[in-house]
Design a protein around this motif. Sequence first.
Motif, PDB file in Angstrom:
ATOM      1  N   VAL A  19      23.236   6.087  29.471  1.00 56.07           N
ATOM      2  CA  VAL A  19      24.663   7.682  28.367  1.00 56.07           C
ATOM      3  C   VAL A  19      24.913   6.963  27.074  1.00 56.07           C
ATOM      4  O   VAL A  19      25.202   6.090  27.077  1.00 56.07           O
ATOM      5  N   ASN A  20      24.740   7.986  26.377  1.00 55.27           N
ATOM      6  CA  ASN A  20      25.253   8.105  25.382  1.00 55.27           C
ATOM      7  C   ASN A  20      26.291   9.155  25.567  1.00 55.27           C
ATOM      8  O   ASN A  20      26.725  10.169  25.539  1.00 55.27           O
ATOM      9  N   VAL A  21      27.487   8.487  24.456  1.00 53.69           N
ATOM     10  CA  VAL A  21      29.241   9.027  24.557  1.00 53.69           C
ATOM     11  C   VAL A  21      29.019   9.257  23.165  1.00 53.69           C
ATOM     12  O   VAL A  21      29.264   8.307  22.594  1.00 53.69           O
ATOM     13  N   ALA A  22      29.897  10.642  22.838  1.00 56.63           N
ATOM     14  CA  ALA A  22      30.153  10.853  21.571  1.00 56.63           C
ATOM     15  C   ALA A  22      31.984  11.352  22.077  1.00 56.63           C
ATOM     16  O   ALA A  22      32.098  11.411  22.920  1.00 56.63           O
ATOM     17  N   PHE A  23      32.636   9.913  21.569  1.00 57.55           N
ATOM     18  CA  PHE A  23      34.267  10.849  21.085  1.00 57.55           C
ATOM     19  C   PHE A  23      34.271  11.307  20.562  1.00 57.55           C
ATOM     20  O   PHE A  23      34.525  11.553  19.206  1.00 57.55           O
TER      21      PHE A  23
END
Length: 335
Positions: free
Chosen positions: A50-54
């Motif tokens: 999973v790639n998370v961008a804030f």
Amino acid sequence: MNLRLPLLALALGSTALPVLAQEVNVYSHRQPELIQPLIDAFTAETGIPVNVAFVDKGMAERLVAEGDRSPADLVLTVDIARLMQVVDAGVTQPVQSDVLEANIPAEFRDPADQWFGLTARARIVYASKERVADGEVTTYEDLASEKWKGRICTRSGTNDYNVALLGAVIAHDGIEAAKTWVEGLKGNLAKKPDGGDRDQVKSIWAGECDISIGNTYYMGQMLADDEQKAWAESVRIVFPTFEDGGTHMNISGVAMTKAAPNRESALKLMEFLSSDAAQAIYAETNNEFPVKPGVARSALVQSWGEFTPDTLPLADVAAQRPAALKLMEEVNYDG
């Protein structure tokens, strides 16, 4: 190949996330460290990275600008209003899932299946242990009464959490009563609205006011901070109710984007986040209320006592957001 992008690079506004087979790309209002334990558990169980961008601000605008090219599969937000901003922008899609329907009560999901609540938080009163008697705090409506004049602190009236609370007042009591209420609340302020919910508790500790309005989970965050622990220990949590209902609830939630290049994997993550395992992680790490019935609250949250959650559907609260924001501006709440 390292499939997880550095969070710092994402936070600084990289224009694209990698789009590979069997992964999930998430745009999140939630701080990465708050959801990392959940992401790690999901990847360990499924093998799906999973790639998370804030994305702190402008999530809906970003998704609109990206259109069908958007790499984002899911959005995670910290308030029903922010969820609705994304939905109203037309950049999400409905999700039919027997798992989500079984795990998440109807009041915490969209009737049209566009969004789903993952955790709940109550909008409560922090009350001075020294200057506020047991039983003195009763209903939300009572916060506008004369007995609280010069005794209340709040953050900005246009903050999403306060707009949602006012939206619930409108839904319960009507627009005219809500206007009278928010005018009374403003008249009872000890000082100009400023800062966040924890800053209001600090003001109670400093003797600047006696009560404040805030979300429950901030108590856990303050108790875990060396400086803020004294603020937290100066107050107790009180659960007000509406005169015809229970304690106002808000949510963190999830929606699937219309572009979602990894729909199958994204659905797996959505369903995982509603599971017993993920709900327990939420409860223990973030001091929030699980939305799935039967999942225990953390010991700390249980220590705050029992209360009756309001059963008003959050979709009804969200529908009042424009009217609530207009009222806040009309009464010049922050002025």
